[in-house]
Scaffold this motif. Sequence first.
Motif, PDB file in Angstrom:
ATOM      1  N   THR A 131       0.849  -1.194   0.000  1.00  0.00           N
ATOM      2  CA  THR A 131       0.000   0.000   0.000  1.00  0.00           C
ATOM      3  C   THR A 131       0.882   1.242   0.000  1.00  0.00           C
ATOM      4  O   THR A 131       2.110   1.157   0.132  1.00  0.00           O
ATOM      5  CB  THR A 131      -0.926   0.035   1.233  1.00  0.00           C
ATOM      6  OG1 THR A 131      -0.127  -0.002   2.418  1.00  0.00           O
ATOM      7  CG2 THR A 131      -1.882  -1.153   1.236  1.00  0.00           C
ATOM      8  N   ILE A 132       0.227   2.384  -0.145  1.00  0.00           N
ATOM      9  CA  ILE A 132       0.942   3.654  -0.083  1.00  0.00           C
ATOM     10  C   ILE A 132       1.606   3.796   1.288  1.00  0.00           C
ATOM     11  O   ILE A 132       1.053   3.402   2.308  1.00  0.00           O
ATOM     12  CB  ILE A 132      -0.024   4.824  -0.330  1.00  0.00           C
ATOM     13  CG1 ILE A 132      -0.663   4.695  -1.700  1.00  0.00           C
ATOM     14  CG2 ILE A 132       0.711   6.157  -0.254  1.00  0.00           C
ATOM     15  CD1 ILE A 132       0.307   4.691  -2.841  1.00  0.00           C
ATOM     16  N   ALA A 133       2.789   4.370   1.308  1.00  0.00           N
ATOM     17  CA  ALA A 133       3.573   4.628   2.513  1.00  0.00           C
ATOM     18  C   ALA A 133       4.359   3.407   2.970  1.00  0.00           C
ATOM     19  O   ALA A 133       5.217   3.512   3.840  1.00  0.00           O
ATOM     20  CB  ALA A 133       2.713   5.147   3.660  1.00  0.00           C
ATOM     21  N   LYS A 134       4.106   2.227   2.380  1.00  0.00           N
ATOM     22  CA  LYS A 134       4.962   1.084   2.664  1.00  0.00           C
ATOM     23  C   LYS A 134       6.218   1.176   1.814  1.00  0.00           C
ATOM     24  O   LYS A 134       6.338   2.040   0.935  1.00  0.00           O
ATOM     25  CB  LYS A 134       4.222  -0.225   2.393  1.00  0.00           C
ATOM     26  CG  LYS A 134       3.214  -0.602   3.455  1.00  0.00           C
ATOM     27  CD  LYS A 134       2.719  -2.026   3.242  1.00  0.00           C
ATOM     28  CE  LYS A 134       1.809  -2.470   4.383  1.00  0.00           C
ATOM     29  NZ  LYS A 134       1.371  -3.883   4.218  1.00  0.00           N
ATOM     30  N   THR A 135       7.146   0.293   2.077  1.00  0.00           N
ATOM     31  CA  THR A 135       8.381   0.299   1.313  1.00  0.00           C
ATOM     32  C   THR A 135       8.572  -1.049   0.617  1.00  0.00           C
ATOM     33  O   THR A 135       8.007  -2.058   1.030  1.00  0.00           O
ATOM     34  CB  THR A 135       9.601   0.565   2.217  1.00  0.00           C
ATOM     35  OG1 THR A 135       9.682  -0.468   3.201  1.00  0.00           O
ATOM     36  CG2 THR A 135       9.487   1.921   2.890  1.00  0.00           C
ATOM     37  N   ILE A 136       9.330  -1.019  -0.445  1.00  0.00           N
ATOM     38  CA  ILE A 136       9.716  -2.234  -1.152  1.00  0.00           C
ATOM     39  C   ILE A 136      11.240  -2.238  -1.233  1.00  0.00           C
ATOM     40  O   ILE A 136      11.859  -1.205  -1.523  1.00  0.00           O
ATOM     41  CB  ILE A 136       9.079  -2.302  -2.556  1.00  0.00           C
ATOM     42  CG1 ILE A 136       9.483  -3.596  -3.260  1.00  0.00           C
ATOM     43  CG2 ILE A 136       9.417  -1.096  -3.396  1.00  0.00           C
ATOM     44  CD1 ILE A 136       8.748  -3.810  -4.581  1.00  0.00           C
ATOM     45  N   THR A 137      11.836  -3.376  -0.917  1.00  0.00           N
ATOM     46  CA  THR A 137      13.292  -3.473  -0.869  1.00  0.00           C
ATOM     47  C   THR A 137      13.795  -4.242  -2.083  1.00  0.00           C
ATOM     48  O   THR A 137      13.359  -5.360  -2.352  1.00  0.00           O
ATOM     49  CB  THR A 137      13.757  -4.180   0.410  1.00  0.00           C
ATOM     50  OG1 THR A 137      13.267  -3.464   1.550  1.00  0.00           O
ATOM     51  CG2 THR A 137      15.271  -4.228   0.477  1.00  0.00           C
ATOM     52  N   ILE A 138      14.725  -3.618  -2.807  1.00  0.00           N
ATOM     53  CA  ILE A 138      15.360  -4.253  -3.967  1.00  0.00           C
ATOM     54  C   ILE A 138      16.857  -4.124  -3.788  1.00  0.00           C
ATOM     55  O   ILE A 138      17.391  -3.005  -3.700  1.00  0.00           O
ATOM     56  CB  ILE A 138      14.929  -3.590  -5.285  1.00  0.00           C
ATOM     57  CG1 ILE A 138      13.404  -3.537  -5.403  1.00  0.00           C
ATOM     58  CG2 ILE A 138      15.517  -4.325  -6.477  1.00  0.00           C
ATOM     59  CD1 ILE A 138      12.910  -2.801  -6.633  1.00  0.00           C
ATOM     60  N   SER A 139      17.534  -5.248  -3.703  1.00  0.00           N
ATOM     61  CA  SER A 139      18.991  -5.267  -3.517  1.00  0.00           C
ATOM     62  C   SER A 139      19.417  -4.391  -2.342  1.00  0.00           C
ATOM     63  O   SER A 139      20.287  -3.510  -2.476  1.00  0.00           O
ATOM     64  CB  SER A 139      19.707  -4.815  -4.801  1.00  0.00           C
ATOM     65  OG  SER A 139      19.524  -5.765  -5.821  1.00  0.00           O
ATOM     66  N   ASP A 140      18.771  -4.604  -1.217  1.00  0.00           N
ATOM     67  CA  ASP A 140      19.079  -3.915   0.039  1.00  0.00           C
ATOM     68  C   ASP A 140      18.785  -2.420   0.008  1.00  0.00           C
ATOM     69  O   ASP A 140      19.176  -1.692   0.927  1.00  0.00           O
ATOM     70  CB  ASP A 140      20.555  -4.128   0.426  1.00  0.00           C
ATOM     71  CG  ASP A 140      20.890  -5.598   0.657  1.00  0.00           C
ATOM     72  OD1 ASP A 140      20.003  -6.332   1.155  1.00  0.00           O
ATOM     73  OD2 ASP A 140      22.012  -6.009   0.331  1.00  0.00           O
ATOM     74  N   THR A 141      18.123  -1.950  -1.021  1.00  0.00           N
ATOM     75  CA  THR A 141      17.729  -0.542  -1.090  1.00  0.00           C
ATOM     76  C   THR A 141      16.223  -0.433  -0.907  1.00  0.00           C
ATOM     77  O   THR A 141      15.453  -1.103  -1.598  1.00  0.00           O
ATOM     78  CB  THR A 141      18.135   0.076  -2.440  1.00  0.00           C
ATOM     79  OG1 THR A 141      19.544  -0.074  -2.628  1.00  0.00           O
ATOM     80  CG2 THR A 141      17.770   1.552  -2.490  1.00  0.00           C
ATOM     81  N   LYS A 142      15.812   0.418   0.023  1.00  0.00           N
ATOM     82  CA  LYS A 142      14.389   0.585   0.294  1.00  0.00           C
ATOM     83  C   LYS A 142      13.820   1.742  -0.523  1.00  0.00           C
ATOM     84  O   LYS A 142      14.425   2.815  -0.607  1.00  0.00           O
ATOM     85  CB  LYS A 142      14.155   0.843   1.785  1.00  0.00           C
ATOM     86  CG  LYS A 142      14.406  -0.370   2.662  1.00  0.00           C
ATOM     87  CD  LYS A 142      14.022  -0.089   4.108  1.00  0.00           C
ATOM     88  CE  LYS A 142      14.201  -1.340   4.969  1.00  0.00           C
ATOM     89  NZ  LYS A 142      13.814  -1.095   6.379  1.00  0.00           N
ATOM     90  N   TYR A 143      12.657   1.481  -1.108  1.00  0.00           N
ATOM     91  CA  TYR A 143      11.972   2.498  -1.901  1.00  0.00           C
ATOM     92  C   TYR A 143      10.590   2.743  -1.309  1.00  0.00           C
ATOM     93  O   TYR A 143       9.845   1.789  -1.035  1.00  0.00           O
ATOM     94  CB  TYR A 143      11.843   2.046  -3.358  1.00  0.00           C
ATOM     95  CG  TYR A 143      13.163   1.914  -4.067  1.00  0.00           C
ATOM     96  CD1 TYR A 143      13.737   3.006  -4.723  1.00  0.00           C
ATOM     97  CD2 TYR A 143      13.856   0.699  -4.069  1.00  0.00           C
ATOM     98  CE1 TYR A 143      14.952   2.885  -5.374  1.00  0.00           C
ATOM     99  CE2 TYR A 143      15.068   0.573  -4.718  1.00  0.00           C
ATOM    100  CZ  TYR A 143      15.616   1.670  -5.364  1.00  0.00           C
ATOM    101  OH  TYR A 143      16.824   1.558  -5.998  1.00  0.00           O
TER     102      TYR A 143
END
Length: 484
Positions: A225-237
């Motif tokens: 959802t909005i305001a959550k984060t997604i982690t790709i290669s140890d980087t949070k977006y």
Amino acid sequence: MFGIYLKRELSRRKKAALVIALGLALGIALVITVNSVSAGMTQAQDKVLKSLYGLGTDMTVTKAQAAPTDSESGRPQFEFDAGSDSDDTQSSDRVMTQGGQALKASLVTDVAKQTGVASAVGALSLNVTKVDGSFTQGTAESSDSGSSQQGGPGGGQSTGQPRVQGGGANFDVNSYTVAGVDVTNQGLGPLATSKITTGKTFTTAQTNSKVAVVSASYAKENELTIAKTITISDTKYDIIGIATPDSSESTTDVYLPLKQAQTLADSADQVTTIYVTATDSKQIDTVKATIQKNISGTTVTTSADLADTVSGSLSTASNLATSVGKWLSIAVLIAAFLVAALLTSSAVSRRVREFGTLKALGWPSRKVTRQVVGESIVNGLIGGALGIGIGLAAAYTVTAISPTLTAELGSTASAGGGGGRMGGGGPGQQAASSTMDIALSAPVSLTTIALAAGLAIAGGLIAGAMGGWRASRMRPADALRSVQ
């Protein structure tokens, strides 16, 4: 005199006039139906191509993937610490570019400068394969578990061989697609075919910000959802928006600013796809040839090229309407014209006494011919009106029923474990694909109506020309010989 005589003759020969008009009406109705259904097929195909291509995109520029060298397998590799005593979860992401060989970002500017190009935007297509899980160490146990003897001088030893019990590995694999978007021109590119239904899209100031937009299907699947984060290669977006595709399931799961995507893939100043719009949609083939000539080593794909990749019932129905339907309508129309001409000529033959008498009274041949042609044109107009009515009814019936056609875009491959779609999200590549259901409509344009009216007049003229030519050859003596 002409109008009065015309009205009297048509009233006196209602059945013959009705047969001629109905013959023309059926041919014209079939032409309208086939043209409207073909237009509906084109609209349906445009919806399919839009999901692959990008809103407003006329063509894409890519470069074919080079074959891997002996030292490069081209497959993702993962390394985990299997010697650890801990059962902690281990995770590894493998980010790979997809959709072709990477291009220099400077080529976007070069393409934009080509003659006939209105705009060009670069994008980077990535595939992220995420593997996470844990190893569990087993325990060494003797096969003679009932005895536990100590060794040493004078002591006995267990004769059983030790075995490892339990342990193993439990890993989950999830693959998803990422698209790097030029945030300064989002009206062209991978995000152009979707609309933001929750949250907001990127701003021009977020060219290198750690923010992301995720597709609605991917967000639902992973409870994002909005305001959550997604982690790709140890980087949070930070997730700032949820995108819903306009016409189909999106083949892209996560959208990032282009620079962030380039950083993830270690592909600084590189893109995999260049989206191009032409200044004139009628000159796409010319622009394509220009780009291929001036930008060597690239592949230019237009919507016409992609149309060949669409299969399923939509493709079958489109081919049927284009080939069989049009040829059938032409054949029926020609038959209708011939029947109308033969019936008109036959009617003239039965009016020998009438036309011979009129010539004896002083009518010149051109006036007799005009009379016959006038009657035929009126019959044609009546047939045209009936044909337009029948054709419109048939087209509106197709639209009301809205039969569902299926369009298959390439082949689908799924990743193991956590699900997700593997494959490409860029136009011109069919590694990732989806199946779309399209409701068929049959729009009738003013051009089609004008074509029907023109065919009606043409049919009347053809029939009138044959009948008039025969009437003009009659002599007054023919009328006297037919008197009994």
